[in-house]
Scaffold this active site. Structure first.
Site, PDB file in Angstrom:
ATOM      1  N   ASN A   1       0.847  -1.197   0.000  1.00  0.00           N
ATOM      2  CA  ASN A   1       0.000   0.000   0.000  1.00  0.00           C
ATOM      3  C   ASN A   1       0.878   1.240   0.000  1.00  0.00           C
ATOM      4  O   ASN A   1       2.103   1.134   0.007  1.00  0.00           O
ATOM      5  CB  ASN A   1      -0.967  -0.028   1.194  1.00  0.00           C
ATOM      6  CG  ASN A   1      -0.217  -0.067   2.507  1.00  0.00           C
ATOM      7  OD1 ASN A   1       0.520   0.857   2.847  1.00  0.00           O
ATOM      8  ND2 ASN A   1      -0.372  -1.156   3.247  1.00  0.00           N
TER       9      ASN A   1
ATOM     10  N   ASP B   1      -4.667  -5.913   5.231  1.00  0.00           N
ATOM     11  CA  ASP B   1      -5.736  -6.659   5.890  1.00  0.00           C
ATOM     12  C   ASP B   1      -5.703  -8.137   5.518  1.00  0.00           C
ATOM     13  O   ASP B   1      -6.093  -8.985   6.294  1.00  0.00           O
ATOM     14  CB  ASP B   1      -7.094  -6.062   5.511  1.00  0.00           C
ATOM     15  CG  ASP B   1      -7.274  -4.693   6.146  1.00  0.00           C
ATOM     16  OD1 ASP B   1      -7.014  -4.592   7.360  1.00  0.00           O
ATOM     17  OD2 ASP B   1      -7.622  -3.732   5.438  1.00  0.00           O
TER      18      ASP B   1
HETATM   19  O1  C5P Z   1      -9.063  -1.952  10.662  1.00  0.00           O
HETATM   20  P1  C5P Z   1      -8.124  -0.896  10.151  1.00  0.00           P
HETATM   21  O2  C5P Z   1      -7.064  -1.442   9.236  1.00  0.00           O
HETATM   22  O3  C5P Z   1      -8.804   0.303   9.591  1.00  0.00           O
HETATM   23  O4  C5P Z   1      -7.387  -0.387  11.480  1.00  0.00           O
HETATM   24  C1  C5P Z   1      -6.342   0.516  11.442  1.00  0.00           C
HETATM   25  C2  C5P Z   1      -5.557   0.451  12.719  1.00  0.00           C
HETATM   26  O5  C5P Z   1      -5.339  -0.907  13.107  1.00  0.00           O
HETATM   27  C3  C5P Z   1      -4.175   1.027  12.577  1.00  0.00           C
HETATM   28  O6  C5P Z   1      -3.798   1.544  13.830  1.00  0.00           O
HETATM   29  C4  C5P Z   1      -3.337  -0.171  12.186  1.00  0.00           C
HETATM   30  O7  C5P Z   1      -1.966   0.016  12.522  1.00  0.00           O
HETATM   31  C5  C5P Z   1      -3.984  -1.261  12.994  1.00  0.00           C
HETATM   32  N1  C5P Z   1      -3.960  -2.590  12.348  1.00  0.00           N
HETATM   33  C6  C5P Z   1      -3.201  -3.609  12.887  1.00  0.00           C
HETATM   34  N2  C5P Z   1      -3.218  -4.850  12.310  1.00  0.00           N
HETATM   35  C7  C5P Z   1      -3.976  -5.101  11.237  1.00  0.00           C
HETATM   36  C8  C5P Z   1      -4.752  -4.075  10.678  1.00  0.00           C
HETATM   37  C9  C5P Z   1      -4.726  -2.831  11.259  1.00  0.00           C
HETATM   38  O8  C5P Z   1      -2.487  -3.375  13.875  1.00  0.00           O
HETATM   39  N3  C5P Z   1      -3.972  -6.310  10.691  1.00  0.00           N
END
Ligand code: C5P
Length: 398
Positions: free
Chosen positions: A208, A276
């Protein structure tokens, strides 16, 4: 900042020992008193004479030096120090430290020390990646040792990879930050940063646009405030923050493992843009493009949510867990729900749908969402956002 500080510098036997000469010079220039100790094998790489000439102090090499023992025993040597620095720290010496072994002056001093100990590991890539070294490093971290480096690059043996000792200037910065007086002194801060790369085959990956700049700026601010910072970063463009312990990872799974083995923290900031999903079966060979062949189809599995896992830790949860949320619509509403879903204390939410690029850009505009408030901050540089965040954190921790 280092004037009058007593640094017990242990030089163990690796090709990087020559770089310690530069470290001695830099420390002396800052006014620190450097008390050098060399292992037997270190003497194969640099002479005690050059080390003592630069330090202006005699080099200690022998555990049973009667004169020295009468004058200043090894216990006394560590008691007089303000900080113990091991540079280079070989795999062998790290193994001794992890196991509590004391069979020469260096390892005995390290076992007898009641001071903070900083290690600058230096070794061949295979040694660094050997499960025994990985295990020892984990133990040393748990024991509260500060690890600086190693760097990735070409090695003296001709191989390439992580294992090269951090540059003396970087070690100096880490030493300075040990003595930095600031509101976050004595506090441990974990920061994840940058993108993750999720492999498809040996040459392709999914990534990304995260540059890692916001996470880096946050790390810099906490270092400046005197905190001990562990910075776990994916393959980001941003320069690594000096004075922090940098752990380089590539994938979300590696980031999760690094976070889980980094020890306990007062504050954890999850600024990484973690993928994700990852490809469920990574091809061991390069996927070939051939006429008539069906196009490859990728299927995905979900990556672990690191922020959520740390937020929900039963034991050893940081006092303050902070996440980020990049949203494209209903920012406050979505981020508020996300804060609850993840179980973190604060979320810094930003709108990434506008014309002004946040991901990869120099500026940011965030809303700080906590249990009972949503504070909208103006557009600022990422450094200013980091400054405001770190100031707020230190207020809360007081
Ligand atoms: O669910 P989302 O990706 O929007 O969440 C963002 C937050 O969660 C950020 O702080 C990111 O660093 C953390 N995150 C994480 N592990 C993942 C996905 C997101 O620590 N697999």
């Amino acid at each position: 900042m280092l004037a009058g500080k007593n640094i017990l510098l242990i030089i163990s036997g690796g090709i990087a020992a020559y770089k310690s000469l530069q470290l001695v010079r830099l420390l002396s220039k800052e006014g620190a008193k450097v008390v050098p100790v060399m292992t037997k094998s270190a003497e194969q790489f640099v002479t005690p004479l050059s080390v003592s000439a630069l330090a202006g102090e005699s080099v200690r090499t022998n555990l049973f030096d009667l004169e020295d023992e009468a004058e200043m025993g090894h216990i006394e040597l560590t008691r007089a120090a303000d900080l113990v620095v091991v540079a280079p720290a070989t795999a062998g010496l790290m193994a001794k430290m992890a196991g509590g072994l004391a069979d020469d002056l260096a390892s005995t001093l390290l076992l007898a020390s009641n001071k903070r100990i900083m290690l600058a590991p230096a070794m061949n890539v295979a040694m660094w990646e050997n499960p025994a070294t990985v295990r020892n490093l984990k133990l040393l971290r748990e024991d509260g040792r500060i690890i600086v480096g190693p760097d990735e690059g070409e090695m003296a043996c001709g191989e390439y990879g992580p294992g090269r000792m951090a540059e003396p200037e970087v070690i100096l910065e880490a030493i300075r930050s040990e003595f930095a007086d600031g509101p976050m002194r004595g506090k441990r801060v974990l920061i994840t940063s940058g993108p993750t790369h999720e492999p498809i085959d040996p040459v392709r990956y999914i990534a990304n646009r995260s540059s890692g700049l916001q996470g880096t700026e946050i790390a810099r601010e906490f270092v400046k405030m005197g905190a001990e910072v562990v910075f776990v970063t994916g393959p980001a463009d941003a320069e690594r923050p000096k004075g922090a312990e940098v752990v380089e990872v590539e994938t979300a799974l590696e980031m999760e493992a690094a976070v889980n083995t980094a020890g306990e923290f007062d504050v954890a900031v999850f600024a990484a843009a973690v993928a994700d999903w990852r490809v469920d079966t990574v091809s061991s060979g390069k996927i070939k493009k051939e006429a008539g062949r069906p196009l490859p189809k990728l299927s995905f599995v979900e990556n672990p949510d690191i922020l959520k896992t740390v937020s929900r830790r039963q034991k050893g949860r940081p006092t303050l867990v902070i996440g980020f949320a990049a949203e494209t619509d209903d920012v406050i509403e979505n981020a508020t729900a996300k804060r609850i879903r993840k179980g973190c204390d604060w979320i810094l939410a930003n709108d990434v749908s506008g014309d002004r690029p946040v991901m990869g850009g120099p500026d940011n505009q965030v809303v700080l969402i906590s249990e009972n408030a949503a504070e909208t901050w103006p557009w600022m540089t990422k450094r200013q956002v980091a400054h405001a965040l770190a100031a707020k954190v230190s207020e809360v921790l007081e």
